[in-house]
Design an enzyme around this catalytic site. Structure first.
Site, PDB file in Angstrom:
ATOM      1  N   HIS A   1       0.738  -1.257   0.029  1.00  0.00           N
ATOM      2  CA  HIS A   1       0.048  -0.043   0.055  1.00  0.00           C
ATOM      3  C   HIS A   1       1.007   1.215   0.083  1.00  0.00           C
ATOM      4  CE1 HIS A   1      -2.366  -2.985   2.462  1.00  0.00           C
ATOM      5  NE2 HIS A   1      -3.395  -2.491   1.667  1.00  0.00           N
TER       6      HIS A   1
ATOM      7  N   ASP B   1       2.356   2.043   3.454  1.00  0.00           N
ATOM      8  CA  ASP B   1       3.256   0.960   4.009  1.00  0.00           C
ATOM      9  C   ASP B   1       4.708   1.420   3.708  1.00  0.00           C
ATOM     10  OD1 ASP B   1       1.061  -0.642   4.207  1.00  0.00           O
ATOM     11  OD2 ASP B   1       1.605  -1.914   2.464  1.00  0.00           O
TER      12      ASP B   1
HETATM   13  C1  XLS Z   1      -7.678  -6.572   4.546  1.00  0.00           C
HETATM   14  C2  XLS Z   1      -7.176  -6.709   3.315  1.00  0.00           C
HETATM   15  C3  XLS Z   1      -6.057  -5.837   2.838  1.00  0.00           C
HETATM   16  C4  XLS Z   1      -5.883  -6.023   1.314  1.00  0.00           C
HETATM   17  C5  XLS Z   1      -4.981  -4.874   0.841  1.00  0.00           C
HETATM   18  O1  XLS Z   1      -8.427  -7.153   5.252  1.00  0.00           O
HETATM   19  O2  XLS Z   1      -7.034  -8.090   3.165  1.00  0.00           O
HETATM   20  O3  XLS Z   1      -4.859  -5.967   3.590  1.00  0.00           O
HETATM   21  O4  XLS Z   1      -5.497  -7.141   0.821  1.00  0.00           O
HETATM   22  O5  XLS Z   1      -5.556  -3.473   0.963  1.00  0.00           O
END
Ligand code: XLS
Ligand code: CA
Ligand code: CA
Length: 437
Positions: free
Chosen positions: A99, A102
């Protein structure tokens, strides 16, 4: 060096007692006509592995993810990249997913955040070139910042909608810069808490609009990969619009997004939706929408998203059975959207989590290939529908029959005297005999 207790994690076979060796994942070994690493493009999730410290609703983090730098600084952002690339190299992981937030600490002003993102992606790009590690997919975090409390694409505020657009634009720029083959929309806040204040139609139209804008922009800047929707029924919202694979596919078709989008199926989200992981994969595959996989596991005794490293070989076998039958993942991979349990708080635990996950999927691949090779399941399914190979069956399938003709046929037969067994227990025995031989 952060993981100096290991050099490289190697395959040593199932009898090895070395905690830092693969027992089943043998990257170059050929299974069902391809190398394991080609069947299983594994990815590291930047957020869990390099950012999450194990905090929960009742307690602070237990794991140190400072990697020797001060939190909230660009020095820390670079240290995370250093740690991440060392980690991926040592485990032989060829991809990562991220993301925007991140990668760098978010600034007050989005212009400064974007500048930081440019700086860190230059740094990451250098490391990618030096190691050959690639980006699987990128995404924008449109759920953590308080501005998204009412949603991103589904927000009631045009200011927020503009910020969502700006984040998607930047995340697409970065995905293209890093050569990612996918771009994910997980609608964490795209849902509602109460219908008393919510216009679902309005919100869904706006989400679709944001996605169309993203596709137009992505294609304009040369993004050739797939856009993915990642279905999840709930958490953080009480109800999320992309509830499950079938709902997301319906949405994509309704708004004309199905040519550019596929699905990113997460095991833990499948079970939260009241489905098996295999069900969600099958629904995606039969609709030509199986894009990528978030390889993790939930806890069926808990009603929330636990993002555990997968250890259940039955589940990974049935997953790989679906993936093999679908001909593999094209622009997708197996992203470990998984985190260590809170008390597993050492760097050693991080490595062990990935060894567990990679071995679980490697074993699943081996067993799924054996099941297909064995052929008894396929043979039974074919036999089960074989009454449709008869003359009347063919007429029904081809649409060459009227309701009256079928009713007439039933009246001639007077009663049904052959409904064959479903043989569920027999099939389950076959699976056990392949799994545990
Ligand atoms: C959250 C999601 C997230 C997505 C990406 O539950 O799994 O991590 O994979 O935004
Ligand atoms: Ca996920
Ligand atoms: Ca999850």
């Amino acid at each position: 060096m952060f993981f100096d207790f290991i050099d490289k994690v190697l395959y040593e076979g199932s009898s090895s007692k070395n905690p830092f060796a693969f027992k089943y994942y043998d990257a170059e070994k050929v299974v069902a006509g391809r190398k394991m690493r080609e069947h299983l493009p594994f990815a590291m999730a930047w957020w869990h592995n390099l950012c999450a410290e194990g905090s929960d609703m009742f307690g602070r983090g237990t794991a140190d993810k400072s990697f020797g730098a001060k939190y909230g600084t660009m020095e820390h952002a670079r240290a995370k990249a250093d740690a991440g690339f060392e980690f991926m190299q040592k485990l032989g992981i060829e991809y990562f997913c991220f993301h925007d937030v991140d990668l760098v600490p978010e600034a007050e002003d989005i212009n400064e955040t974007n500048r930081r993102l440019d700086e860190i992606t230059d740094y990451i790009l250098e490391k990618m070139r030096a190691t050959g590690i690639k980006c699987l997919w990128g995404t924008a975090n449109m759920f953590s910042n308080p501005r998204f409390m009412n949603g991103a694409g589904s927000s009631n505020s045009t200011e927020v909608f503009c910020f969502a657009a700006a984040q998607v634009k930047k995340a697409l720029d970065m995905t293209v810069k890093l050569g990612g083959s996918g771009y994910v929309f997980w609608g964490g806040r795209e849902g509602y808490e109460t219908l008393l204040n919510t216009d679902i139609k309005f919100e869904q139209e706006n989400i679709a609009r944001l996605m169309h804008l993203a596709v137009d922009y992505g294609r304009k800047i040369g993004f050739k990969g797939d856009f993915f929707i990642e279905p999840k029924p709930k958490e953080p919202m009480k109800h999320q619009y992309d509830f499950d694979a079938a709902t997301a596919i319906g949405f994509l078709r309704q708004y004309g997004l199905d040519k550019d989008f596929k699905l990113n199926i997460e095991a833990n989200h499948a079970t939260l939706a009241g489905h098996t992981f295999q069900h969600e994969l099958r629904i995606s595959a039969i609709n030509n929408m199986l894009g990528s996989i978030d390889a993790n596991q939930g806890d069926l005794l808990l009603g929330w998203d636990t993002d555990e490293f997968p250890c259940n070989v039955y589940e990974s076998t049935m997953c790989m059975y679906e993936v093999l039958k679908a001909g593999g993942l094209k622009n997708g991979g197996f992203n470990f959207d998984a985190k260590n349990r809170r008390p597993s708080n050492t760097y050693e635990d991080m490595v062990k989590g990935f060894i567990l996950g990679m071995d679980t999927f490697a074993l699943g691949l081996i067993k799924a290939a054996e099941l297909i090779e064995d052929g008894r399941i396929d043979e039974f399914v074919k036999l089960r529908y074989s009454s449709f190979d008869t003359e009347i069956g063919k007429k029904i399938r081809n649409g060459n029959v009227t309701l009256e003709e079928l009713a007439e046929k039933a009246l001639e037969m007077k009663k049904v005297d052959n409904v064959p067994s479903g043989n569920q227990e027999g099939l389950q025995s076959i699976i056990n005999s392949v799994l545990f031989k």
